[in-house]
Design an enzyme around this catalytic site. Structure first.
Site, PDB file in Angstrom:
ATOM      1  N   GLN A   1      -6.852 -61.564  52.745  1.00  0.00           N
ATOM      2  CA  GLN A   1      -6.378 -61.295  54.108  1.00  0.00           C
ATOM      3  C   GLN A   1      -5.419 -62.429  54.510  1.00  0.00           C
ATOM      4  O   GLN A   1      -5.427 -63.510  53.916  1.00  0.00           O
ATOM      5  CB  GLN A   1      -7.628 -61.170  54.994  1.00  0.00           C
ATOM      6  CG  GLN A   1      -7.415 -61.106  56.481  1.00  0.00           C
ATOM      7  CD  GLN A   1      -7.463 -62.478  57.119  1.00  0.00           C
ATOM      8  OE1 GLN A   1      -7.966 -63.427  56.527  1.00  0.00           O
ATOM      9  NE2 GLN A   1      -6.910 -62.579  58.309  1.00  0.00           N
TER      10      GLN A   1
ATOM     11  N   TYR B   1     -11.266 -35.249  37.683  1.00  0.00           N
ATOM     12  CA  TYR B   1     -12.051 -34.749  38.832  1.00  0.00           C
ATOM     13  C   TYR B   1     -13.537 -34.694  38.501  1.00  0.00           C
ATOM     14  O   TYR B   1     -14.210 -33.710  38.750  1.00  0.00           O
ATOM     15  CB  TYR B   1     -11.511 -33.391  39.288  1.00  0.00           C
ATOM     16  CG  TYR B   1     -10.151 -33.523  39.938  1.00  0.00           C
ATOM     17  CD1 TYR B   1      -9.984 -34.258  41.107  1.00  0.00           C
ATOM     18  CD2 TYR B   1      -9.025 -32.938  39.363  1.00  0.00           C
ATOM     19  CE1 TYR B   1      -8.732 -34.409  41.683  1.00  0.00           C
ATOM     20  CE2 TYR B   1      -7.766 -33.088  39.948  1.00  0.00           C
ATOM     21  CZ  TYR B   1      -7.638 -33.828  41.104  1.00  0.00           C
ATOM     22  OH  TYR B   1      -6.408 -33.992  41.683  1.00  0.00           O
TER      23      TYR B   1
ATOM     24  N   PHE C   1     -17.853 -65.384  58.703  1.00  0.00           N
ATOM     25  CA  PHE C   1     -17.207 -64.251  59.367  1.00  0.00           C
ATOM     26  C   PHE C   1     -18.164 -63.051  59.325  1.00  0.00           C
ATOM     27  O   PHE C   1     -18.960 -62.892  58.397  1.00  0.00           O
ATOM     28  CB  PHE C   1     -15.880 -63.927  58.662  1.00  0.00           C
ATOM     29  CG  PHE C   1     -15.152 -62.774  59.278  1.00  0.00           C
ATOM     30  CD1 PHE C   1     -14.729 -62.838  60.592  1.00  0.00           C
ATOM     31  CD2 PHE C   1     -14.922 -61.615  58.556  1.00  0.00           C
ATOM     32  CE1 PHE C   1     -14.078 -61.774  61.184  1.00  0.00           C
ATOM     33  CE2 PHE C   1     -14.266 -60.542  59.135  1.00  0.00           C
ATOM     34  CZ  PHE C   1     -13.842 -60.628  60.449  1.00  0.00           C
TER      35      PHE C   1
ATOM     36  N   ARG D   1     -15.197 -42.368  39.384  1.00  0.00           N
ATOM     37  CA  ARG D   1     -14.751 -41.973  38.038  1.00  0.00           C
ATOM     38  C   ARG D   1     -15.353 -42.917  36.999  1.00  0.00           C
ATOM     39  O   ARG D   1     -15.669 -44.072  37.322  1.00  0.00           O
ATOM     40  CB  ARG D   1     -13.221 -42.013  37.946  1.00  0.00           C
ATOM     41  CG  ARG D   1     -12.561 -41.016  38.871  1.00  0.00           C
ATOM     42  CD  ARG D   1     -11.069 -40.916  38.631  1.00  0.00           C
ATOM     43  NE  ARG D   1     -10.548 -39.823  39.417  1.00  0.00           N
ATOM     44  CZ  ARG D   1      -9.940 -39.969  40.608  1.00  0.00           C
ATOM     45  NH1 ARG D   1      -9.745 -41.174  41.125  1.00  0.00           N
ATOM     46  NH2 ARG D   1      -9.520 -38.914  41.267  1.00  0.00           N
TER      47      ARG D   1
ATOM     48  N   HIS E   1     -13.408 -67.900  51.045  1.00  0.00           N
ATOM     49  CA  HIS E   1     -12.713 -69.138  51.421  1.00  0.00           C
ATOM     50  C   HIS E   1     -12.435 -70.017  50.201  1.00  0.00           C
ATOM     51  O   HIS E   1     -11.936 -71.129  50.373  1.00  0.00           O
ATOM     52  CB  HIS E   1     -13.587 -69.972  52.369  1.00  0.00           C
ATOM     53  CG  HIS E   1     -13.896 -69.321  53.674  1.00  0.00           C
ATOM     54  ND1 HIS E   1     -14.664 -69.916  54.652  1.00  0.00           N
ATOM     55  CD2 HIS E   1     -13.521 -68.118  54.196  1.00  0.00           C
ATOM     56  CE1 HIS E   1     -14.769 -69.122  55.702  1.00  0.00           C
ATOM     57  NE2 HIS E   1     -14.099 -68.018  55.444  1.00  0.00           N
TER      58      HIS E   1
ATOM     59  N   ARG F   1      -8.845 -48.752  46.071  1.00  0.00           N
ATOM     60  CA  ARG F   1      -7.889 -49.428  45.184  1.00  0.00           C
ATOM     61  C   ARG F   1      -6.801 -50.162  45.965  1.00  0.00           C
ATOM     62  O   ARG F   1      -6.298 -49.675  46.971  1.00  0.00           O
ATOM     63  CB  ARG F   1      -7.239 -48.405  44.248  1.00  0.00           C
ATOM     64  CG  ARG F   1      -8.203 -47.653  43.353  1.00  0.00           C
ATOM     65  CD  ARG F   1      -7.458 -46.674  42.453  1.00  0.00           C
ATOM     66  NE  ARG F   1      -6.645 -45.738  43.197  1.00  0.00           N
ATOM     67  CZ  ARG F   1      -6.986 -44.469  43.477  1.00  0.00           C
ATOM     68  NH1 ARG F   1      -8.151 -43.993  43.080  1.00  0.00           N
ATOM     69  NH2 ARG F   1      -6.166 -43.684  44.142  1.00  0.00           N
TER      70      ARG F   1
ATOM     71  N   ASP G   1     -20.030 -65.070  48.240  1.00  0.00           N
ATOM     72  CA  ASP G   1     -18.918 -64.721  49.126  1.00  0.00           C
ATOM     73  C   ASP G   1     -17.931 -65.891  49.039  1.00  0.00           C
ATOM     74  O   ASP G   1     -18.097 -66.930  49.682  1.00  0.00           O
ATOM     75  CB  ASP G   1     -19.386 -64.506  50.569  1.00  0.00           C
ATOM     76  CG  ASP G   1     -18.240 -64.033  51.465  1.00  0.00           C
ATOM     77  OD1 ASP G   1     -17.073 -64.187  51.061  1.00  0.00           O
ATOM     78  OD2 ASP G   1     -18.517 -63.526  52.572  1.00  0.00           O
TER      79      ASP G   1
ATOM     80  N   LYS H   1      -5.964 -66.264  54.410  1.00  0.00           N
ATOM     81  CA  LYS H   1      -6.643 -66.864  53.260  1.00  0.00           C
ATOM     82  C   LYS H   1      -5.706 -67.710  52.391  1.00  0.00           C
ATOM     83  O   LYS H   1      -4.493 -67.556  52.441  1.00  0.00           O
ATOM     84  CB  LYS H   1      -7.295 -65.767  52.410  1.00  0.00           C
ATOM     85  CG  LYS H   1      -8.358 -64.972  53.168  1.00  0.00           C
ATOM     86  CD  LYS H   1      -9.500 -65.848  53.642  1.00  0.00           C
ATOM     87  CE  LYS H   1     -10.636 -65.069  54.264  1.00  0.00           C
ATOM     88  NZ  LYS H   1     -10.349 -64.513  55.579  1.00  0.00           N
TER      89      LYS H   1
HETATM   90  C1  LIG Z   1     -16.476 -65.597  54.640  1.00  0.00           C
HETATM   91  C2  LIG Z   1     -15.734 -64.299  54.683  1.00  0.00           C
HETATM   92  N1  LIG Z   1     -16.253 -63.220  54.049  1.00  0.00           N
HETATM   93  C3  LIG Z   1     -15.646 -62.033  54.050  1.00  0.00           C
HETATM   94  C4  LIG Z   1     -14.429 -61.868  54.691  1.00  0.00           C
HETATM   95  C5  LIG Z   1     -13.843 -60.500  54.719  1.00  0.00           C
HETATM   96  O1  LIG Z   1     -12.609 -60.415  54.159  1.00  0.00           O
HETATM   97  P1  LIG Z   1     -11.552 -59.312  54.651  1.00  0.00           P
HETATM   98  O2  LIG Z   1     -11.024 -59.742  55.965  1.00  0.00           O
HETATM   99  O3  LIG Z   1     -10.533 -59.334  53.555  1.00  0.00           O
HETATM  100  O4  LIG Z   1     -12.268 -58.007  54.722  1.00  0.00           O
HETATM  101  C6  LIG Z   1     -13.846 -62.958  55.347  1.00  0.00           C
HETATM  102  C7  LIG Z   1     -12.566 -62.928  56.054  1.00  0.00           C
HETATM  103  O5  LIG Z   1     -11.860 -62.297  56.524  1.00  0.00           O
HETATM  104  C8  LIG Z   1     -14.516 -64.201  55.359  1.00  0.00           C
HETATM  105  O6  LIG Z   1     -14.005 -65.255  56.008  1.00  0.00           O
END
Ligand SMILES: Cc1ncc(COP(=O)(O)O)c(C=O)c1O
Length: 412
Positions: A194, A233, A97, A226, A171, A243, A168, A197
């Site tokens: 997301q 602050y 992605f 922080r 998945h 967050r 990353d 997922k």
């Molecule tokens: C391989 C990969 N990396 C990063 C992301 C980014 O995640 P998000 O959509 O939560 O920002 C996604 C999917 O959405 C993804 O499939």
């Protein structure tokens, strides 16, 4: 021979829908209502996100988990915490992605694309080694579809060239490599929650690490710079409010209780379907590596050989869809072919490097073949049902193959 292809007027192999997503129930409702009634809706006040961070990190073999608003920001924060300097290079795969590469740009660093392996769809260590320059500082392997990349080879390269590796793992919730969880295989890991997922709170992301200093840096960056013991602050580093909120934490905690069982079901169904489809000429399921002790099957990837079907991928996909199988061609373009990269539309980022960058010259032939001709996906929720669902999917593939003559003639 079975009934005519559904796309040509026959009846469907599968008329009923598959498991819908997300799966939820009373547990999610109770957690959400409890969070609502507590009046503590933010991470700084409540307990849900903190509990989720602890449990998710522990399940993934890590001491620290830092929950953030999404899985793009988690990559960006990981890069910033790793101390990347402006316009250094980060090697990424082009079959992923967009976020894997744009998070690099958002960290004001240069994404350099290295090809994937045709059979695993994962970053090819040989291509990574060939892409290293004196400016290279990091590698982001994506555990594509939920199968870990070749981490032994990639970590060996990182040691040789003094590079930081960030997984990353968007998945790869619950996936394992040689028995070890994704997210704990390198210095930093990044997850996404997301909607699509395998574990979801609607949106959300999380950084995993076993390194106390990196964890502290990530915590600071996700919380306005922080620091522990500092004034409210008092802000130390470039940062923001990334967050996660308590409602999402509540849903994620309830979803996390389901993850282990769901992951086992997906892996078992995925292996079962792969074994069936492998027997069919013209279908190549993603090769499972010897190191994969658990595949999380966020996607079931496969390649279609148009020659064996006598019809292009698009026609095979159309025929499968008509049989009631929700299948797609997946990522349509290697990332370096996205207009964003071709036009270097980087906004305020990479003011100097963009002059020497020409993504039109990038060529990753395996990725191009997967995107343009052969690649296809089935999504994770299909793998949550009984084995008979896998039998239906396999039967649809078999039917389309049996009727390939009619499919070729129809020129869909
Ligand atoms: C391989 C990969 N990396 C990063 C992301 C980014 O995640 P998000 O959509 O939560 O920002 C996604 C999917 O959405 C993804 O499939």
């Amino acid at each position: 021979m079975s009934d005519a292809l559904a796309v040509l007027g026959g009846s469907k192999v599968r008329a009923r829908p598959f498991t819908s997503w997300p799966v939820f129930g009373e547990a999610e409702e109770q957690r959400l209502v409890r969070a609502l009634r507590s009046g503590k809706w933010g991470k700084l006040d409540g307990d849900e996100v903190a509990e989720f961070e602890r449990r998710f990190a522990a399940m993934h073999g890590c001491k620290h988990g830092i929950a953030v608003v999404n899985g793009t920001v988690s990559l960006r924060i990981a890069l910033m915490a790793a101390g990347l300097r402006a316009e250094e290079e980060v090697i990424v795969p082009p079959y992923t992605f967009l976020a894997t590469a744009t998070a690099v740009v958002e960290a004001n660093a240069v994404p350099v694309f290295a090809d994937v392996e045709l059979e695993t769809f994962n970053l090819d260590p040989k291509a990574v080694e060939a892409a290293i320059t004196p400016r290279t500082r990091a590698i982001i392997p994506v555990h594509i579809a939920g199968q870990a990349a070749d981490m032994d080879a990639l970590l060996a390269i990182s040691r040789k060239h003094n590079l930081i590796v960030i997984e990353d793992a968007a998945h790869a919730h619950g996936a394992r490599y040689q028995g070890r969880p994704a997210g704990s295989l390198a210095r930093l890991g990044s997850f996404s929650f997301q909607s699509s997922k395998n574990l979801t709170g609607g949106e959300g992301g999380l950084i995993t690490t076993n390194d106390d200093e990196l964890a502290e840096a990530c915590r600071s960056i996700h919380n306005c710079g922080r620091v522990t013991g500092g004034l409210w602050y008092e802000h130390h580093v470039m940062s923001s409010n990334y967050r996660l909120g308590e409602f999402q934490g509540a849903v994620l905690n309830a979803q996390l209780d389901r993850l282990e069982e769901q992951t086992q079901t997906r892996d078992s169904n995925g292996q079962y379907l792969a074994a069936k489809l492998k027997r069919l000429p013209g279908i190549w399921p993603q090769r499972r590596t010897a190191e994969t002790t658990r595949h999380s099957y966020h996607l079931f990837l496969f390649r279609i050989d148009a020659e064996a079907f006598g019809a292009p991928r698009a026609a095979v996909l159309k025929a499968l869809q008509a049989e009631g199988i929700p299948v797609s061609g997946g990522y349509a373009l290697p990332l370096y072919r996205q207009p964003l990269f071709l036009n270097r539309a980087f906004g305020p980022y990479l003011p100097n490097a963009r002059r020497r960058l020409d993504y039109a010259k990038v060529d990753c032939p395996n990725c191009a073949k997967i995107c343009g001709q052969q690649g296809a996906w089935l999504e994770q929720s299909l793998f949550l049902g009984p084995k008979s669902d896998m039998d239906d999917i396999a039967r649809a593939f078999e039917k389309v193959y049996e009727h390939r003559g009619a499919l070729a003639k129809a020129q869909l």
